[in-house]
Motif scaffolding. Structure first.
Motif, PDB file in Angstrom:
ATOM      1  N   LEU B 138       0.836  -1.216   0.000  1.00  0.00           N
ATOM      2  CA  LEU B 138       0.000   0.000   0.000  1.00  0.00           C
ATOM      3  C   LEU B 138       0.862   1.253   0.000  1.00  0.00           C
ATOM      4  O   LEU B 138       0.631   2.183  -0.774  1.00  0.00           O
ATOM      5  CB  LEU B 138      -0.928  -0.002   1.224  1.00  0.00           C
ATOM      6  N   VAL B 139       1.854   1.273   0.899  1.00  0.00           N
ATOM      7  CA  VAL B 139       2.706   2.464   0.987  1.00  0.00           C
ATOM      8  C   VAL B 139       3.495   2.635  -0.307  1.00  0.00           C
ATOM      9  O   VAL B 139       3.630   3.754  -0.819  1.00  0.00           O
ATOM     10  CB  VAL B 139       3.636   2.382   2.226  1.00  0.00           C
ATOM     11  N   GLY B 140       3.971   1.535  -0.852  1.00  0.00           N
ATOM     12  CA  GLY B 140       4.700   1.613  -2.117  1.00  0.00           C
ATOM     13  C   GLY B 140       3.813   2.165  -3.229  1.00  0.00           C
ATOM     14  O   GLY B 140       4.210   3.071  -3.978  1.00  0.00           O
ATOM     15  N   TYR B 141       2.606   1.634  -3.300  1.00  0.00           N
ATOM     16  CA  TYR B 141       1.678   2.090  -4.337  1.00  0.00           C
ATOM     17  C   TYR B 141       1.328   3.569  -4.158  1.00  0.00           C
ATOM     18  O   TYR B 141       1.372   4.358  -5.108  1.00  0.00           O
ATOM     19  CB  TYR B 141       0.410   1.226  -4.303  1.00  0.00           C
ATOM     20  N   CYS B 142       1.000   3.926  -2.923  1.00  0.00           N
ATOM     21  CA  CYS B 142       0.600   5.313  -2.660  1.00  0.00           C
ATOM     22  C   CYS B 142       1.769   6.275  -2.925  1.00  0.00           C
ATOM     23  O   CYS B 142       1.560   7.401  -3.375  1.00  0.00           O
ATOM     24  CB  CYS B 142       0.094   5.461  -1.231  1.00  0.00           C
ATOM     25  N   ASP B 143       2.974   5.831  -2.637  1.00  0.00           N
ATOM     26  CA  ASP B 143       4.120   6.695  -2.886  1.00  0.00           C
ATOM     27  C   ASP B 143       4.291   6.908  -4.397  1.00  0.00           C
ATOM     28  O   ASP B 143       4.507   8.037  -4.847  1.00  0.00           O
ATOM     29  CB  ASP B 143       5.379   6.069  -2.275  1.00  0.00           C
ATOM     30  N   VAL B 261       7.095   0.717   8.219  1.00  0.00           N
ATOM     31  CA  VAL B 261       7.107   0.700   6.761  1.00  0.00           C
ATOM     32  C   VAL B 261       7.083   2.155   6.287  1.00  0.00           C
ATOM     33  O   VAL B 261       6.128   2.883   6.549  1.00  0.00           O
ATOM     34  CB  VAL B 261       5.883  -0.059   6.209  1.00  0.00           C
ATOM     35  N   THR B 262       8.154   2.566   5.623  1.00  0.00           N
ATOM     36  CA  THR B 262       8.233   3.955   5.168  1.00  0.00           C
ATOM     37  C   THR B 262       8.238   3.977   3.640  1.00  0.00           C
ATOM     38  O   THR B 262       8.503   2.951   3.006  1.00  0.00           O
ATOM     39  CB  THR B 262       9.525   4.642   5.676  1.00  0.00           C
ATOM     40  N   PRO B 263       7.990   5.127   3.073  1.00  0.00           N
ATOM     41  CA  PRO B 263       8.042   5.216   1.608  1.00  0.00           C
ATOM     42  C   PRO B 263       9.410   4.833   1.034  1.00  0.00           C
ATOM     43  O   PRO B 263       9.484   4.403  -0.111  1.00  0.00           O
ATOM     44  CB  PRO B 263       7.711   6.691   1.341  1.00  0.00           C
ATOM     45  N   VAL B 264      10.475   4.973   1.821  1.00  0.00           N
ATOM     46  CA  VAL B 264      11.782   4.565   1.292  1.00  0.00           C
ATOM     47  C   VAL B 264      12.168   3.158   1.750  1.00  0.00           C
ATOM     48  O   VAL B 264      13.322   2.751   1.589  1.00  0.00           O
ATOM     49  CB  VAL B 264      12.906   5.570   1.656  1.00  0.00           C
ATOM     50  N   GLY B 265      11.230   2.430   2.275  1.00  0.00           N
ATOM     51  CA  GLY B 265      11.505   1.043   2.630  1.00  0.00           C
ATOM     52  C   GLY B 265      11.270   0.743   4.101  1.00  0.00           C
ATOM     53  O   GLY B 265      10.958   1.625   4.893  1.00  0.00           O
ATOM     54  N   ASP B 266      11.433  -0.524   4.435  1.00  0.00           N
ATOM     55  CA  ASP B 266      11.229  -0.974   5.814  1.00  0.00           C
ATOM     56  C   ASP B 266      12.369  -0.521   6.706  1.00  0.00           C
ATOM     57  O   ASP B 266      13.528  -0.548   6.306  1.00  0.00           O
ATOM     58  CB  ASP B 266      11.222  -2.499   5.847  1.00  0.00           C
ATOM     59  N   LEU B 267      12.020  -0.154   7.901  1.00  0.00           N
ATOM     60  CA  LEU B 267      13.025   0.169   8.901  1.00  0.00           C
ATOM     61  C   LEU B 267      12.776  -0.722  10.108  1.00  0.00           C
ATOM     62  O   LEU B 267      11.699  -0.673  10.705  1.00  0.00           O
ATOM     63  CB  LEU B 267      12.919   1.635   9.304  1.00  0.00           C
ATOM     64  N   LYS B 268      13.759  -1.543  10.443  1.00  0.00           N
ATOM     65  CA  LYS B 268      13.645  -2.380  11.645  1.00  0.00           C
ATOM     66  C   LYS B 268      14.740  -1.966  12.598  1.00  0.00           C
ATOM     67  O   LYS B 268      15.910  -1.869  12.197  1.00  0.00           O
ATOM     68  CB  LYS B 268      13.846  -3.855  11.288  1.00  0.00           C
ATOM     69  N   THR B 269      14.391  -1.719  13.837  1.00  0.00           N
ATOM     70  CA  THR B 269      15.420  -1.421  14.829  1.00  0.00           C
ATOM     71  C   THR B 269      15.682  -2.674  15.660  1.00  0.00           C
ATOM     72  O   THR B 269      14.933  -3.655  15.567  1.00  0.00           O
ATOM     73  CB  THR B 269      15.025  -0.227  15.713  1.00  0.00           C
ATOM     74  N   LEU B 270      16.743  -2.647  16.430  1.00  0.00           N
ATOM     75  CA  LEU B 270      17.220  -3.849  17.116  1.00  0.00           C
ATOM     76  C   LEU B 270      16.777  -3.862  18.578  1.00  0.00           C
ATOM     77  O   LEU B 270      16.424  -2.829  19.137  1.00  0.00           O
ATOM     78  CB  LEU B 270      18.744  -3.920  16.997  1.00  0.00           C
ATOM     79  N   ASP B 271      16.845  -5.022  19.187  1.00  0.00           N
ATOM     80  CA  ASP B 271      16.220  -5.193  20.505  1.00  0.00           C
ATOM     81  C   ASP B 271      17.185  -5.086  21.677  1.00  0.00           C
ATOM     82  O   ASP B 271      16.907  -5.613  22.745  1.00  0.00           O
ATOM     83  CB  ASP B 271      15.457  -6.525  20.541  1.00  0.00           C
ATOM     84  N   HIS B 548      13.836  12.644   4.403  1.00  0.00           N
ATOM     85  CA  HIS B 548      14.497  11.360   4.160  1.00  0.00           C
ATOM     86  C   HIS B 548      13.492  10.228   3.997  1.00  0.00           C
ATOM     87  O   HIS B 548      13.558   9.451   3.044  1.00  0.00           O
ATOM     88  CB  HIS B 548      15.449  11.036   5.306  1.00  0.00           C
ATOM     89  N   PHE B 549      12.555  10.146   4.936  1.00  0.00           N
ATOM     90  CA  PHE B 549      11.638   9.000   4.946  1.00  0.00           C
ATOM     91  C   PHE B 549      10.519   9.130   3.909  1.00  0.00           C
ATOM     92  O   PHE B 549      10.003   8.136   3.434  1.00  0.00           O
ATOM     93  CB  PHE B 549      10.988   8.851   6.329  1.00  0.00           C
ATOM     94  N   ASP B 550      10.150  10.359   3.649  1.00  0.00           N
ATOM     95  CA  ASP B 550       8.904  10.574   2.905  1.00  0.00           C
ATOM     96  C   ASP B 550       9.103  11.692   1.882  1.00  0.00           C
ATOM     97  O   ASP B 550       8.481  12.751   1.969  1.00  0.00           O
ATOM     98  CB  ASP B 550       7.808  10.941   3.931  1.00  0.00           C
ATOM     99  N   PRO B 551       9.954  11.416   0.898  1.00  0.00           N
ATOM    100  CA  PRO B 551      10.319  12.496  -0.042  1.00  0.00           C
ATOM    101  C   PRO B 551       9.122  13.037  -0.825  1.00  0.00           C
ATOM    102  O   PRO B 551       9.153  14.189  -1.254  1.00  0.00           O
ATOM    103  CB  PRO B 551      11.342  11.819  -0.968  1.00  0.00           C
ATOM    104  N   ASN B 552       8.070  12.243  -0.987  1.00  0.00           N
ATOM    105  CA  ASN B 552       6.906  12.735  -1.733  1.00  0.00           C
ATOM    106  C   ASN B 552       5.788  13.252  -0.830  1.00  0.00           C
ATOM    107  O   ASN B 552       4.697  13.550  -1.314  1.00  0.00           O
ATOM    108  CB  ASN B 552       6.376  11.622  -2.649  1.00  0.00           C
ATOM    109  N   THR B 553       6.096  13.335   0.466  1.00  0.00           N
ATOM    110  CA  THR B 553       5.141  13.892   1.437  1.00  0.00           C
ATOM    111  C   THR B 553       3.760  13.231   1.335  1.00  0.00           C
ATOM    112  O   THR B 553       2.743  13.895   1.237  1.00  0.00           O
ATOM    113  CB  THR B 553       5.002  15.420   1.259  1.00  0.00           C
ATOM    114  N   ILE B 554       3.782  11.901   1.407  1.00  0.00           N
ATOM    115  CA  ILE B 554       2.485  11.202   1.399  1.00  0.00           C
ATOM    116  C   ILE B 554       2.044  10.775   2.786  1.00  0.00           C
ATOM    117  O   ILE B 554       0.893  10.430   2.994  1.00  0.00           O
ATOM    118  CB  ILE B 554       2.511   9.944   0.492  1.00  0.00           C
ATOM    119  N   MET B 555       2.971  10.772   3.780  1.00  0.00           N
ATOM    120  CA  MET B 555       2.630  10.229   5.097  1.00  0.00           C
ATOM    121  C   MET B 555       2.016  11.303   5.995  1.00  0.00           C
ATOM    122  O   MET B 555       2.694  12.238   6.409  1.00  0.00           O
ATOM    123  CB  MET B 555       3.877   9.652   5.775  1.00  0.00           C
TER     124      MET B 555
END
Lengths: 574, 574
Positions: B138-143, B261-271, B548-555
């Motif tokens: 969805l995010v990919g499509y909307c972006d 899930v960001t427009p520039v891809g998944d971001l996973k942080t560590l535990d 950085h995360f949302d260059p097309n300002t969709i979020m």
């Protein structure tokens, strides 16, 4: 094993020659030393098959005068003159010695190279800013002129964090910017200039009633092993942890607000203890290791100083597994945390009992009698602080848990034996190095569920090296995990051999689910492991911030945090 | 003042009509209500000069069916078809009702407008993603298609955080993505999908031995007033605080790691519970309010559930000043923190004693006898949790401090009276609104040294409005400060009059050194105050991350966090 066996080594007790390499790499006070005790010497002799003769004449001492004659890489005479106009002639130096001194941290590798007179990256110009206006003008000038800027706090970096890969200017924060700006007793905070050193900081807080007319004495609660020779600013920008961090928190927990001079302007954060005003920019600056700007002022949480309430306790466990289980249960017990809180693995316990003078005593015999055998038994040393009954209850609950996991109380004796030397162990290194024995430390963070595989995997790797001692402890506890701190003592054919060995350990951290470091920071040394660890997405975020704050890449360039290497190894940049 | 004076108001007790505006703005369970008690009604009558007649026929009820017929602003039929192919036809809706419902939060303003059938921004398309792969697609499509993406958690936003200024798609996280992924008892963490609601989350943790074969029962420790109708993901992205936060921490303290899930891809942080691996990207995502991406999974700290150790205590103080002093001393006392920890100012105490049924009782008479007079006395209610003696000692130390500052113990009675209604007070609003009486809350963070000027300044402003009640409490304590939570009850000529009044209060927060909010988040409503508060430099950092995360300002575009308004007011974007 008799402690008195053999002749005492011929340790160097004279202060390093003025202007010498030794005066740069030697730990701490030039006149201070801390020799390995007889038991440790005996262990070293056994481990490395050395006789008394080996310890008669140092294999190296590095006491020659610094002379490297490196040309300036970036700074022209015009630059130097312009910078001198900003800070005053007396606050700049192009002296060979200064250029090396303020480029050097405290890795074993740096020490080994300087013993050989091997000099690589040095600053072109050393600058001692007087105040934040100086820093603003310096950063502005360097940004316009594309001059690299490095920042020197206390000089205790163990990751080449001060290494001026690209030459340029090194700012020395401690010369002038070392004062307490204000103590706010109402908010229980203190604001300091970033260059203030640990003892001055803690001393001012302890002495607050007299100096600031406060009602209470205070403590900063932050006591890294480098406490005496590190700066408050350094603690913050490198994400440091103190030896009492399980109770007081890590540096990132202590910072309320800060002022950072960046190439795109000043950034001041606000002093609210908590808000819901978007992502915390304050937190983004903590751990930025000089890559975003120069930390000039910081406001920290402080705590009432209540040494009279401190309680000590120590336990021995039948195994590392049991010690870890007890440590985890304490960290998850919801009765507050111990302050000092360390568990040592089998080998560290074995060596620690010698260092603390317990080996061979009545306490040792009692342990053996009760079945706690050398190279299986594991030591926990701990203290609690805070309000009196709180501290008492932490001790009480922790002791109950320790007993549940098969621990035997050793009273407060071992922790009291450890405490006086808690800042002075780094002095041991110079003695060992003088006789060609290498000692270095690497630390990693780990969750509870990955602790044992990580410990076993890394230990296996280290012990696979012939004639190598490996001591490991966990010393910073959280409900979700802890750190593992590996100390290894070995010998190496040459520096490259040592560096290759060190890199293997870093690889093992990643392989077994540790982080590159728990509280040593990344610097340049660990930067090759950061991207594999964090992943491309997180690294891209850090680079986006770097691009925002430092579009011309002047702040600590050449590998710091791996932000600007473009895939090259930091060693290839110099 | 007799509680039985006058006839009982004709409160609405029927559930809202299906498909009605009321069913959208009414708080909580459609069948639940919580009427003002007789003492409060009497106070309202006195304050606003109203008679029994006023409470016979509601002035508005909003029970009409939703019908707004707003055209789609962005989404074409092709878009809708493409999105339906991603999530399945059954998981998309273009229904007028859904488009409004999932665009609406819980501000008073939204409630007032919907009572009038006034509809402004709505989603073009409502989507219920089934799993994170759906969200990725969805995010990919909307972006690619530049379609705005809004995210709906529990719908309890009080800052227009859900407001789809630019139309587009609203993702409803709770429909499918509402499960516990795993409980890790060793690390004392739980991983959940972001859409899980408070009671399901807490219920799973409480029931962990049965569901996950854990040794212990657990609690999440996070109980905002919206607990029953808010999602865990919402707590995290808005930087929420629970009513027990002084002990368990705010949402930002609880998050170990997350997947966004960001427009520039998944971001996973560590535990890892702590590392020194550069600035914490994990922390940067907390409070990002859907502007950087869609939080899909989050790992949180959990705590042993030990209700059997809970202790209650309450005190009355002769003045607000004394209550604050005692609160600060407790927060700085280094014996651990109470869990519930609230102090009410003079007016809130006055009204609270009525609400808790204490006014006019023996306890009230005893207070008056001892000199604690109405409209001067101030109430503290508190509890402690954790290990048994820890909880006991917190209570013991706190009580000693309370006595030192002139407090009189009221036993645990008032806090026990408060506790059962701690999630249900929002129901009161619908009753009051039905009869044209407005109630709203605004909260601010403050350091101890600015608390009194802020409290006085804001209170002066609110009380300058005729016929206005103003209750204030501090409910989230830190050694460095607290929050002030203002509840005001008033009437207004129209909605604009109310909005203008609310804006004046926000101005006063800034003027007197508060933050725009302590735990309500910024959303769009408070965005005009964020830049003046944080300053240009901090805002530029947030915008750099946004870029950085949302260059097309969709979020969450159109004013959220003030990141993309280009100087315009968010209300002018719609």
């Amino acid at each position: 094993m008799g402690a008195s066996k053999g002749a005492a080594p011929n340790w160097i007790e004279t202060a390093p020659a003025k202007g010498s390499y030794r005066s740069i790499f030697k730990w701490g006070d030039p006149h201070a030393y801390k020799h390995p005790n007889a038991k440790l010497v005996q262990l070293l002799k056994e481990t490395f098959g050395l006789g008394d003769d080996h310890f008669k004449v140092p294999v190296s001492h590095g006491n020659r005068p610094v002379a490297h004659g490196q040309p300036s890489r970036v700074i022209t005479r015009d630059h130097a003159a312009a910078i001198a106009r900003i800070v005053g002639d007396e606050n700049v130096s192009v002296d060979d010695y200064d250029r090396l001194k303020f480029a050097t941290g405290k890795t074993l590798e740096e020490s080994l190279r300087l013993r050989q007179g091997e000099v690589r990256a040095v600053a072109d110009l050393v600058v001692h800013p007087r105040h934040k206006d100086d820093v603003r003008r310096l950063v502005g000038y360097c940004d316009r002129e594309q001059i690299p800027v490095y920042v020197y706090g206390g000089g205790s970096s163990v990751n080449f964090g001060l290494w001026p890969s690209r030459g340029g200017v090194t700012l020395v924060m401690g010369t002038h910017m070392n004062r307490v700006v204000r103590l706010n007793e109402t908010n229980q905070t203190v604001t300091v200039q970033a260059g203030i050193m640990g003892p001055d900081y803690e001393g001012a807080l302890n002495d607050a009633p007299r100096r600031y007319h406060s009602r209470h004495r205070y403590t900063g609660g932050h006591f890294p092993q480098s406490f005496e020779f590190s700066s408050v600013g350094g603690w913050v920008v490198t994400l440091g942890s103190g030896q009492l961090s399980s109770y007081y928190g890590d540096a990132c927990d202590l910072v309320v607000s800060q002022e950072v001079v960046t190439p795109v302007g000043d950034l001041k954060t606000l002093d609210f203890p908590a808000t819901a005003n978007g992502p915390s920019v304050n937190r983004m600056m903590i751990g930025s290791e000089g890559c975003f700007g120069v930390l000039v002022e910081v406001t920290l949480k402080i705590f009432r100083c209540l040494p009279e309430n401190r309680r000590y306790f120590s336990f021995v466990f039948p195994s590392w597994t049991k010690a870890v289980e007890a440590g985890r249960e304490i960290a998850q017990g919801q009765f507050g945390m111990p302050a000092v809180f360390r568990i040592s693995d089998e080998e560290e316990t074995h060596i620690g009992l010698k260092l603390y003078g317990i080996d061979g005593t009545l306490m040792d015999r009692l342990m053996r009698l009760r079945g706690f055998q050398p190279m299986r038994r594991c030591l926990m040393i701990a203290s609690s602080e805070g309000e009196k009954r709180f501290a008492g209850n932490v001790k009480r609950c922790a002791k109950r848990i320790c007993r549940r996991f098969g621990g035997m109380s050793l009273t407060g004796y071992p922790v009291r034996q450890w405490e006086p030397g808690r800042f002075t162990d780094p002095y041991l290194r110079d003695d060992l190095n003088d006789y060609g024995i290498l000692i270095e430390t690497l630390d990693t963070a780990v969750t509870w569920d990955r602790l044992h595989p990580l410990h076993q995997g890394v230990r296996r790797l280290i012990k696979a090296r012939p004639e190598t001692l490996c001591m490991t402890h966990a010393s910073h506890f959280y409900a979700q995990g802890t750190n593992l701190y590996f100390i290894f003592i070995t010998r190496a054919a040459d520096i490259d051999d040592f560096v290759a060995f060190q890199e293997k350990i870093l690889h093992a951290f990643e392989q077994f689910g540790g982080s590159p470091t728990h509280h040593h920071g990344i610097g340049k040394l660990f930067s090759p492991w950061l991207q594999p660890h964090l992943g491309d997405a997180q690294m891209a975020v850090l680079r986006a911030l770097k691009g925002h704050f430092d579009p011309n890449t002047i702040m600590n360039p050449g590998g710091q945090l791996g932000l600007d290497t473009g895939g090259r190894h930091w060693r290839d940049i110099c």
